[in-house]
Design a protein around this motif. Structure first.
Motif, PDB file in Angstrom:
ATOM      1  N   PHE A 169       0.385  70.405 -27.694  1.00 37.29           N
ATOM      2  CA  PHE A 169       1.083  71.582 -28.213  1.00 37.29           C
ATOM      3  C   PHE A 169       2.019  71.197 -29.356  1.00 37.29           C
ATOM      4  O   PHE A 169       1.976  71.769 -30.453  1.00 37.29           O
ATOM      5  CB  PHE A 169       1.868  72.222 -27.073  1.00 37.29           C
ATOM      6  CG  PHE A 169       2.716  73.404 -27.444  1.00 37.29           C
ATOM      7  CD1 PHE A 169       2.135  74.633 -27.736  1.00 37.29           C
ATOM      8  CD2 PHE A 169       4.097  73.296 -27.498  1.00 37.29           C
ATOM      9  CE1 PHE A 169       2.923  75.739 -28.066  1.00 37.29           C
ATOM     10  CE2 PHE A 169       4.891  74.390 -27.829  1.00 37.29           C
ATOM     11  CZ  PHE A 169       4.293  75.609 -28.119  1.00 37.29           C
ATOM     12  N   ALA A 172       0.343  70.051 -32.622  1.00 36.52           N
ATOM     13  CA  ALA A 172      -0.068  71.171 -33.468  1.00 36.52           C
ATOM     14  C   ALA A 172       1.118  71.675 -34.289  1.00 36.52           C
ATOM     15  O   ALA A 172       0.989  71.943 -35.486  1.00 36.52           O
ATOM     16  CB  ALA A 172      -0.642  72.291 -32.612  1.00 36.52           C
ATOM     17  N   ILE A 198       0.386  78.781 -37.276  1.00 42.11           N
ATOM     18  CA  ILE A 198       0.545  77.610 -36.414  1.00 42.11           C
ATOM     19  C   ILE A 198       1.011  78.035 -35.023  1.00 42.11           C
ATOM     20  O   ILE A 198       0.488  77.582 -34.006  1.00 42.11           O
ATOM     21  CB  ILE A 198       1.558  76.619 -37.030  1.00 42.11           C
ATOM     22  CG1 ILE A 198       1.002  76.045 -38.333  1.00 42.11           C
ATOM     23  CG2 ILE A 198       1.883  75.499 -36.047  1.00 42.11           C
ATOM     24  CD1 ILE A 198       1.994  75.215 -39.111  1.00 42.11           C
ATOM     25  N   ARG A 200       0.664  80.945 -33.601  1.00 40.93           N
ATOM     26  CA  ARG A 200      -0.377  81.686 -32.910  1.00 40.93           C
ATOM     27  C   ARG A 200      -1.405  80.735 -32.273  1.00 40.93           C
ATOM     28  O   ARG A 200      -1.773  80.874 -31.106  1.00 40.93           O
ATOM     29  CB  ARG A 200      -1.084  82.632 -33.896  1.00 40.93           C
ATOM     30  CG  ARG A 200      -1.790  83.807 -33.229  1.00 40.93           C
ATOM     31  CD  ARG A 200      -3.058  84.161 -33.972  1.00 40.93           C
ATOM     32  NE  ARG A 200      -3.842  82.976 -34.242  1.00 40.93           N
ATOM     33  CZ  ARG A 200      -4.585  82.373 -33.339  1.00 40.93           C
ATOM     34  NH1 ARG A 200      -4.649  82.817 -32.098  1.00 40.93           N
ATOM     35  NH2 ARG A 200      -5.280  81.294 -33.674  1.00 40.93           N
ATOM     36  N   PHE A 201      -1.815  79.748 -33.067  1.00 37.68           N
ATOM     37  CA  PHE A 201      -2.771  78.764 -32.561  1.00 37.68           C
ATOM     38  C   PHE A 201      -2.215  78.021 -31.350  1.00 37.68           C
ATOM     39  O   PHE A 201      -2.872  77.925 -30.303  1.00 37.68           O
ATOM     40  CB  PHE A 201      -3.105  77.765 -33.668  1.00 37.68           C
ATOM     41  CG  PHE A 201      -4.132  76.744 -33.280  1.00 37.68           C
ATOM     42  CD1 PHE A 201      -5.470  76.914 -33.620  1.00 37.68           C
ATOM     43  CD2 PHE A 201      -3.772  75.599 -32.564  1.00 37.68           C
ATOM     44  CE1 PHE A 201      -6.420  75.974 -33.263  1.00 37.68           C
ATOM     45  CE2 PHE A 201      -4.719  74.661 -32.197  1.00 37.68           C
ATOM     46  CZ  PHE A 201      -6.041  74.857 -32.549  1.00 37.68           C
ATOM     47  N   ALA A 202      -1.007  77.526 -31.497  1.00 35.06           N
ATOM     48  CA  ALA A 202      -0.411  76.717 -30.439  1.00 35.06           C
ATOM     49  C   ALA A 202      -0.180  77.528 -29.170  1.00 35.06           C
ATOM     50  O   ALA A 202      -0.474  77.065 -28.061  1.00 35.06           O
ATOM     51  CB  ALA A 202       0.901  76.100 -30.926  1.00 35.06           C
ATOM     52  N   GLN A 204      -1.724  80.254 -28.215  1.00 29.66           N
ATOM     53  CA  GLN A 204      -2.992  80.633 -27.595  1.00 29.66           C
ATOM     54  C   GLN A 204      -3.569  79.477 -26.774  1.00 29.66           C
ATOM     55  O   GLN A 204      -4.182  79.694 -25.723  1.00 29.66           O
ATOM     56  CB  GLN A 204      -4.010  81.090 -28.648  1.00 29.66           C
ATOM     57  CG  GLN A 204      -5.339  81.533 -28.032  1.00 29.66           C
ATOM     58  CD  GLN A 204      -6.241  82.236 -29.041  1.00 29.66           C
ATOM     59  OE1 GLN A 204      -5.770  83.007 -29.881  1.00 29.66           O
ATOM     60  NE2 GLN A 204      -7.531  81.966 -28.960  1.00 29.66           N
ATOM     61  N   GLY A 205      -3.355  78.263 -27.258  1.00 34.62           N
ATOM     62  CA  GLY A 205      -3.846  77.099 -26.526  1.00 34.62           C
ATOM     63  C   GLY A 205      -3.156  76.925 -25.185  1.00 34.62           C
ATOM     64  O   GLY A 205      -3.662  76.257 -24.292  1.00 34.62           O
ATOM     65  N   LEU A 206      -1.999  77.531 -25.071  1.00 34.25           N
ATOM     66  CA  LEU A 206      -1.173  77.352 -23.882  1.00 34.25           C
ATOM     67  C   LEU A 206      -1.295  78.507 -22.891  1.00 34.25           C
ATOM     68  O   LEU A 206      -0.968  78.372 -21.715  1.00 34.25           O
ATOM     69  CB  LEU A 206       0.292  77.245 -24.334  1.00 34.25           C
ATOM     70  CG  LEU A 206       1.178  76.179 -23.699  1.00 34.25           C
ATOM     71  CD1 LEU A 206       0.485  74.831 -23.751  1.00 34.25           C
ATOM     72  CD2 LEU A 206       2.498  76.127 -24.440  1.00 34.25           C
TER      73      LEU A 206
END
Lengths: 211, 211
Positions: A169, A172, A198, A200-202, A204-206
């Motif tokens: 996390f 990123a 950035i 949003r990506f991070a 969403q990964g979580l």
DNA sequence: GATCAAACATACCGATGGGTATGTCTGTCA
DNA sequence: TGACAGACATACCCATCGGTATGTTTGATC
């Protein structure tokens, strides 16, 4: 950050700190000589050594300032009275923006942690480094803490070892240190747009997703 | 990777390359002297300069080897006859595993790209660097290409500027370079488990989610 | 077993750069 | 106005390190 009074003395100090950050960032620690920093200001070594006792102390000052910046950027989110997920997102946003806005300091901060100095380090320097590492750990612990809370309430997810999830996390979020280069025409809006993607990506990964 | 015959000459070369990778990784380019690398092998400068004409050439060899490794690790995924999403995931998995298994080379690879050498660089060195950057771009282009295909078919998503999304995606994959330290007792299974969580995080950040 | 080249080790050179010692200038205060 | 300290610049010392020049040993070959 501590208190920053705008005395003449302090202005000179800040000027040196910024110049040093730019030099260390672009050339790296070893490739940056004291003369390099001085020339960057149209001065000579005398000026640098008037404010800092050694090159290492100058570097440490830049590095510590970088740490001050990320703490200040994420404090509001961390201490906010909001749901865990919103707090974490606010921290991520603050962190990402700091990476873009204070790019020089953030680069120095990053390879200040990677710096291996088991050679040519005095006890005093080792003390400074270990204190810095302690602050870094405290910083990361905040993210781990919020993730744990999110896991408990089911809004977030992680792998078998949550520590690895947090590291990924944060990797990123730290991305801009590696790939971003500021341009003369950059606007705050551009930075915000980058930071937003950035985050949003991070996030969403979580996030825990419905199966 | 090219062909690696196991002649005695080649063994010595590989031995030097690995030693150099470990030294550069732990101390950085400038802080690593030729004598450092030699002592790491219980030898002297003569041995190093017998195989490499200069320190820069030694470093470039390590850096190029690092690039060879990531290409080899992701080729199967890239050329696989599978849906885009599976190809991308296979590439991510190969990349993440390489980061863990060949940690020294990957670290050198990373700050080989950050290396600023507009000073003290011959034309020949600049040529080598620009060729390397070209390979890096070609590598990243593969990820951008698959993302674009995924966007087209609707299985993947990205921000207004997909380039930023790809950079963030790769930053997550590159994470181990910053936070991972190999331990004596490490097993391939442990590496796979770490890689798996990284891949999961990164792929989830990229996936198109139903509203 | 003499020759020769590969594979190193040893000794040395020259430049760079961290740190220091000292000089110089300027404003301030008694 | 003279003493003094802050804020630098200049000159110098010396350790480190990249690179080279020159040995020295070892194995293969004729």
């Amino acid at each position: 950050m501590t208190e920053i009074a705008t005395t003449a003395r302090n202005d000179r100090y800040e000027e040196l700190l910024t110049a040093a950050a730019e030099c260390f960032q672009s050339r790296g620690f070893d490739a940056t000589s004291i003369d390099t920093v001085a020339r960057h200001l149209g001065a000579t070594k005398g000026r640098v050594y008037h404010y800092f006792p050694s090159k290492m102390d100058l570097f440490n000052a830049v590095r510590d300032r970088g740490m001050d910046i990320v703490f200040q950027a994420t404090d509001p989110g961390y201490f906010a009275d909001l749901p865990v997920l919103d707090r974490l997102e606010a921290m991520a946003r603050g962190h990402a923006r700091a990476m873009l806005q204070h790019h020089s300091f953030m680069l120095v901060l990053k390879d200040g942690l990677l710096m291996r100095r088991y050679t040519t380090t005095t006890d005093f320097q080792k003390e400074s480094l270990s204190q810095h590492i302690a602050r870094r750990d405290a910083y990361e612990a905040r993210f781990r803490e919020l993730l744990a809370m999110g896991l408990a309430e089911g809004s977030l997810r992680a792998g078998p070892d949550p520590a690895i999830t947090v590291q990924t996390f944060m990797s990123a979020l730290n991305g801009p240190v590696a790939w971003f280069r500021p341009r003369p025409g950059d606007t705050p809006e551009k930075y915000d747009a980058i930071a937003e993607e950035i985050v949003r990506f991070a996030m969403q990964g979580l996030r825990a997703l419905p199966a």
